[in-house]
Write an enzyme that holds these catalytic residues in place. Structure first.
Site, PDB file in Angstrom:
ATOM      1  N   HIS A  54     -55.220  27.090  46.213  1.00 29.02           N
ATOM      2  CA  HIS A  54     -53.908  26.719  46.761  1.00 29.02           C
ATOM      3  C   HIS A  54     -52.814  27.734  46.398  1.00 29.02           C
ATOM      4  O   HIS A  54     -51.622  27.418  46.518  1.00 29.02           O
ATOM      5  CB  HIS A  54     -53.506  25.332  46.243  1.00 29.02           C
ATOM      6  CG  HIS A  54     -54.337  24.223  46.821  1.00 29.02           C
ATOM      7  ND1 HIS A  54     -54.212  23.820  48.127  1.00 29.02           N
ATOM      8  CD2 HIS A  54     -55.316  23.462  46.288  1.00 29.02           C
ATOM      9  CE1 HIS A  54     -55.077  22.836  48.365  1.00 29.02           C
ATOM     10  NE2 HIS A  54     -55.756  22.597  47.268  1.00 29.02           N
TER      11      HIS A  54
ATOM     12  N   HIS B  81     -62.354  28.904  39.019  1.00 26.79           N
ATOM     13  CA  HIS B  81     -61.738  27.846  39.819  1.00 26.79           C
ATOM     14  C   HIS B  81     -62.739  27.445  40.899  1.00 26.79           C
ATOM     15  O   HIS B  81     -62.865  28.107  41.932  1.00 26.79           O
ATOM     16  CB  HIS B  81     -60.444  28.384  40.424  1.00 26.79           C
ATOM     17  CG  HIS B  81     -59.569  27.332  41.018  1.00 26.79           C
ATOM     18  ND1 HIS B  81     -58.735  26.566  40.247  1.00 26.79           N
ATOM     19  CD2 HIS B  81     -59.408  26.898  42.285  1.00 26.79           C
ATOM     20  CE1 HIS B  81     -58.081  25.717  41.024  1.00 26.79           C
ATOM     21  NE2 HIS B  81     -58.489  25.892  42.273  1.00 26.79           N
TER      22      HIS B  81
ATOM     23  N   ASP C 182     -54.884  22.306  35.983  1.00 32.84           N
ATOM     24  CA  ASP C 182     -54.010  22.173  37.151  1.00 32.84           C
ATOM     25  C   ASP C 182     -52.862  21.175  36.948  1.00 32.84           C
ATOM     26  O   ASP C 182     -53.072  19.960  36.948  1.00 32.84           O
ATOM     27  CB  ASP C 182     -54.820  21.738  38.373  1.00 32.84           C
ATOM     28  CG  ASP C 182     -56.106  22.546  38.581  1.00 32.84           C
ATOM     29  OD1 ASP C 182     -56.821  22.773  37.593  1.00 32.84           O
ATOM     30  OD2 ASP C 182     -56.386  22.909  39.715  1.00 32.84           O
TER      31      ASP C 182
ATOM     32  N   HIS D 105     -59.955  18.741  38.898  1.00 34.06           N
ATOM     33  CA  HIS D 105     -58.914  17.833  38.411  1.00 34.06           C
ATOM     34  C   HIS D 105     -59.457  16.739  37.511  1.00 34.06           C
ATOM     35  O   HIS D 105     -58.760  15.746  37.260  1.00 34.06           O
ATOM     36  CB  HIS D 105     -58.108  17.241  39.578  1.00 34.06           C
ATOM     37  CG  HIS D 105     -57.240  18.255  40.273  1.00 34.06           C
ATOM     38  ND1 HIS D 105     -56.126  17.902  40.990  1.00 34.06           N
ATOM     39  CD2 HIS D 105     -57.307  19.610  40.334  1.00 34.06           C
ATOM     40  CE1 HIS D 105     -55.558  19.012  41.488  1.00 34.06           C
ATOM     41  NE2 HIS D 105     -56.273  20.044  41.095  1.00 34.06           N
TER      42      HIS D 105
HETATM   43 FE   LIG Z   1     -58.065  24.232  43.593  1.00 35.14          FE
HETATM   44 FE   LIG Z   2     -56.099  22.150  41.668  1.00 36.48          FE
END
Ligand SMILES: [Fe+2]
Ligand SMILES: [Fe+2]
Ligand SMILES: [Fe+2]
Ligand SMILES: [Fe+2]
Ligand SMILES: [Fe+2]
Ligand SMILES: [Fe+2]
Ligand SMILES: [Fe+2]
Ligand SMILES: [Fe+2]
Lengths: 270, 270, 270, 270
Positions: free
Chosen positions: B68, B154, B8, B181
Site C-alpha cells: 500500500h 511484507h 503495520d 496484521h
Molecule cells: Fe500490506
Molecule cells: Fe498492512
C-alpha cells in the site's frame, strides 16, 4: 470444560511429539476434550488410517483434516469407518465423511466440532464457508444440546479467519484457525464470548519451511523449478495450539491461553 | 544493540497508540533503534506526509511501507524528501524512493533496513524478492560497515516468509514479516543467528477484521458485494512487534522477544 | 431455431453498436432468440436499469450479467422488476434475481437460459458451478418442456470452460463463455450435440485493453500503481458472439458459426 | 516476409500433426520463417530433446517454451546445446538458455524472437515482463539489424496480453499469445503496425480439456480431488496459429490471418 486444540501435525516429527507429549500435556492442563488437526501427519500430505489411529490412541478425541484431507487415498474409505475424523464441511459435495459432529467429553458433556475451509488465497476453490457454518451453528445452539462447540477455520487469509471469528462470536465456544502452520499471538475472547486464535500453528519442527525440510522449498523459491519432493523436517517438534476453558451452562469461553511446548519456539507461559 | 520493530500502524487507533505509547515503550525497553511499518496509517490505506511525520516524531528512526506504499498519492513525492521512509525494493521499477538504506542508531552504530514484498498470494505481482535482498545483503555484510541489519518481508504466505528467513539466516540481524496484521508466536533465533518472527502484527484495534471495522468486511464475505468503504476500527490499539538484541561485533541476534502492549491482546511477558 | 448470443457489451461504444446494429443483424441472420451479456454496459462496470432497457429494446430477449452483476447498485432492485435479466446462479446466496429462467422464442418455442460463474482465476470466490448447472439442466431436459437451452459460463480459465462444455454436452443446445472480452476461434459442436465456443468476445472497441482505454491499463502494468479510473474505449465496436441453429425436436445444435461484425476485427464469414 | 507462428504442441496428437502437416502447410502458405511453441509436446508437460528435434526437423526454425519449459528435466541441459530453443526471458534468473535470439529466415533476413511470461493468474510468480521485453526491443529496432521481430506473450489474462500488444505496437512485427490452448479470433494489425492475436491456440485435439483427455479434468472439477494423472487427448489435432506478412524494410505487419488446419475446429479461410 477445558478444551485443547492442537494444530496441523506435520510428518514423523509431529507424530512423535503427539505420541510422546499429548498424554502428559493433557494431564498437566486438566483437559476434558482434545482435538488435533491431522491433515499433514503422513509425510506432510494427508493422513493414513494408521497415523489417524496413532493420534487417537495418543489422546485425541477428534481429528480434523483440511485441504489435504484426501491426499492419502485410503482416507476416502477410512473416514467412513472412523466417526472421530472430521473433514471440512465445504470440501466438495462428492467427499466422503462428515464436516461436523457432536462428541462426548468428560462427564458426558457434549461438544460440537465443525471444520470449514476458507476461500481466499487457497490453491483450490471451495464453496462459501459462512453459509456452511451458519447451518451447523443454528442447529446446535450453545446451552442447548451441546455444552460447547469448536469451529476450525482452515484458511490462509487472516481477514477471512477474523471474519469467521466475529461471524460465530457468541455462538461457538472457540474459533481457531489452521493451515498456515505458524501459531498466531492474537489469542483472545471476542466481544460476545467466543475464544479465538487466528492460527493454532503446527505440531512440527519449526526449523523448516512450514514443517518441510528447508532445502527443497528454498531451491524452488530461488530457481522457480522443482528439483525433488518435499519431505517433512525431522528435528524436535513443538506442540502448538490453544486451550480454552468454557462455562458448561452458557458454552462461552471464560479463559483462553496459547499452548506451545517443546522444540524451537518459546514455550507458552505456564 | 536493541532494535524495536513495530508492525503495520492501522488508521487513527494505531497512530494514537504510536503517538502516546512509543516513547514510553522505547524508554522501558531501552531501545537503540526503532522501525515502524506505516503502510496503513492513513485511513487504513497508505501513508500521508503528515502521518509519516507523526510516526517519526513519536520516535521511529525509520518507517517502512508495503504493497500500500503509494495508496496516498502524495507519498510519491514525499518519499523523495524524507530519507527515513523505505518502500519495498521490488515494488516496481517505476516507483520513487528507495528500498534499503543505512541508518544511524545510538552511539553512531549503523543499521541497514531493507524491505521486500512477497510474491505468493499477493493481490498484485512483484518481482523476485530473493534476488533483490541478496544484492543488498551482499553489499552490506554484518560486521563490516553495518553493526546490524533488518529485513522486513511484507508478505502473505508463511512459506515464503520462513524461506526468506532461512535465506537471510546468518546475514541479517532480524527478519520480520509484516502485511497479515496478525502477530505470530514463532519468535525465534534461526540456526545461524538471525532473529525471526513471521509477522510483527499490526498496531491497531484487534476487535476488527485485520484492523478494519467489522461490519463492512462481514457484509462483503456474506453477500459477495461491497456496500460501503472500509474504515479502520477505532477501539484501543495494541502495539505489536518484536525486540531483538544484537551483538554489535557480529551483528547476530543474541536475544529476541515479542512485543504486545495495550488493547485487546495478551501483553507480551515483561 | 436460430439463437444468437452476443458477448459483454462494453460501455458506450458497445451500447451504440447494439442499438444500431443488433436489429439489422438479427434480420440478416434470421434469429429466433437473442441473448446479450450486459455486465459491462454502464461505464464498463455493471448495468444500470436505463442501459438494460436500451439493450432489451434493441432486440435482446434476455440479458445476462456476470461477476460485475451488481457493480451498479440500482441493479439490486431493478433485477427484481425485469425478469428478462439473469444473474449467475452461483453469484452469492444473498443476491437478488434469478440465475436461470425459461423464455419464449418465436412461435412459442421455449428456451432455457442459465448463467454460471467459474471459480478458477476469478477475483472473488464463487460456489461450485458444476452442481449449480447440474440441477438446472436436470429439471429442464432438452426435448421436454424446453426446445433449446443455453448455458453462459462466465469465467477466465479455458480449462474450466471446456470442462463445463463437456459436462453439459448433450444436455444443452449451446455452452458459450463470456468474461475474457476476447472471442475465441474454437466454435464447434461437441460430440453429443452441444454447440460450444470458449468465449463470445465483447461487443466493444478492440483498440483497447479488453474494452478499456489503453492508457491507464498500460500505466498500471508499467508502474504497479493506479493513476486514474478505467474508462471504456470509445472507438467503433465489434459485435461479437455466436449463432447456433438447433433442432426443435432434440434441442441439439445442428450448426454453429461465430459472429463478428463491425469495428477492428476480421468479420466472420457470411 | 511471411512468418508462421503455431501454438502449444500438445502431446502425441500435436506432435503427429506437426510431423505430418507442418511441411505441406509451410509450402502452401509460402512461409519464410516458422516458430512453434513446444512447452507441452512431451506428455503434455514440457519438452524432451527428442521431441524438440522432431519439431525442428518437421520445419520449425525456432521453438519457444513457456511456464512448463523445464518440466522435462533433460531440457535444463538440452537447451544449452540447441540455440533454436527459446525459453521465457523472465522465467527465473537461475534458468539455463536464453529468452531472445536473432534467427535467420529465407534469403538471409534476420528475425528476432523473444518470449515473455505473464504475471496475472499464473500458477507461479514471474518477474515483470514489460521491462524484460522493453530491453530486448530497444536493442533490436525494426528496420535496423533485424527485418522482423516476434514477441510470444505466454500468459493467461487477456488484459495483460492486449497490454503487451499495445506496449510493443510499432516496435515488433507480431505479438502473439500462447498458454490458454484456445485460439482467439481477434487477429488484427494494431494501430502502429504490429500484428496481434491474443492466443495462437494449441496444436492438439480440441475434443478435450485444453488438450488433456476429458475424464480426469472433469473428475477433478466435480470432486475437488485428483484420481489419476492427466494424459493428452489422442484424437486428430488441429494445427493452430497465425500467419503474418511483414514489410522487410519497416518490419511492420502488412497482412495477418489466423491459421487453423485439421481436427475439429473450423478451418481458417484459405
Ligand atoms: Fe500490506
Ligand atoms: Fe498492512
Ligand atoms: Fe491445509
Ligand atoms: Fe496443514
Ligand atoms: Fe466478467
Ligand atoms: Fe465482462
Ligand atoms: Fe503454459
Ligand atoms: Fe501450454
Amino acid at each position: 470444560m477445558r478444551i485443547l486444540y492442537l494444530g496441523d501435525v506435520m510428518g514423523r516429527a509431529g507424530r512423535r511429539a503427539i505420541a510422546e507429549g499429548l498424554g502428559p500435556l493433557k494431564q498437566r492442563l486438566g483437559v476434558d476434550f482434545t482435538i488435533v488437526n491431522g491433515e499433514n501427519a503422513s509425510g506432510g500430505m494427508g493422513l493414513t488410517g494408521a497415523h489417524a489411529r496413532l493420534i487417537l490412541e495418543a489422546g485425541a478425541d477428534c481429528v480434523t483434516l483440511g485441504d489435504h484431507a484426501f491426499d492419502q487415498k485410503e482416507m476416502l474409505s477410512f473416514i467412513e469407518t472412523e466417526p472421530r475424523i472430521i473433514r471440512p464441511l465445504n470440501f466438495s459435495k462428492a467427499a466422503p465423511g462428515r464436516g461436523a459432529r457432536v462428541f462426548e467429553a468428560t462427564r458426558g458433556r457434549k461438544v460440537l466440532v465443525a471444520q470449514i475451509l476458507g476461500q481466499v488465497f487457497m490453491k483450490r476453490p471451495f464453496d462459501d464457508p459462512f453459509s456452511a457454518i451458519e447451518a451447523v451453528l443454528k442447529s446446535h445452539p450453545l446451552g442447548g444440546l451441546v455444552q460447547a462447540s469448536v469451529v476450525d477455520i482452515h484458511a490462509e487469509a487472516t481477514s477471512e479467519k477474523m471474519a469467521v471469528g466475529h461471524f460465530c462470536d457468541g455462538r461457538a465456544s472457540l474459533v481457531v484457525g489452521t493451515h498456515t502452520h505458524v501459531p498466531t499471538a492474537d489469542t483472545m475472547i471476542l466481544s460476545r464470548g467466543t475464544g479465538y486464535q487466528s492460527d493454532a500453528g503446527m505440531c512440527g519442527d519449526y526449523d523448516s519451511v512450514i514443517g518441510m525440510d528447508k532445502a527443497e522449498p528454498l531451491r524452488r523459491f530461488l530457481t522457480g523449478m522443482a528439483s525433488e519432493r518435499f519431505t517433512p523436517a525431522e528435528g524436535p517438534a513443538t506442540l502448538c495450539g490453544v486451550l480454552v476453558t468454557t462455562d458448561d451452562r452458557t458454552g462461552k469461553a471464560v479463559e483462553i491461553q496459547p499452548v506451545r511446548e517443546g522444540g524451537r519456539l518459546i514455550a507458552s507461559p505456564a
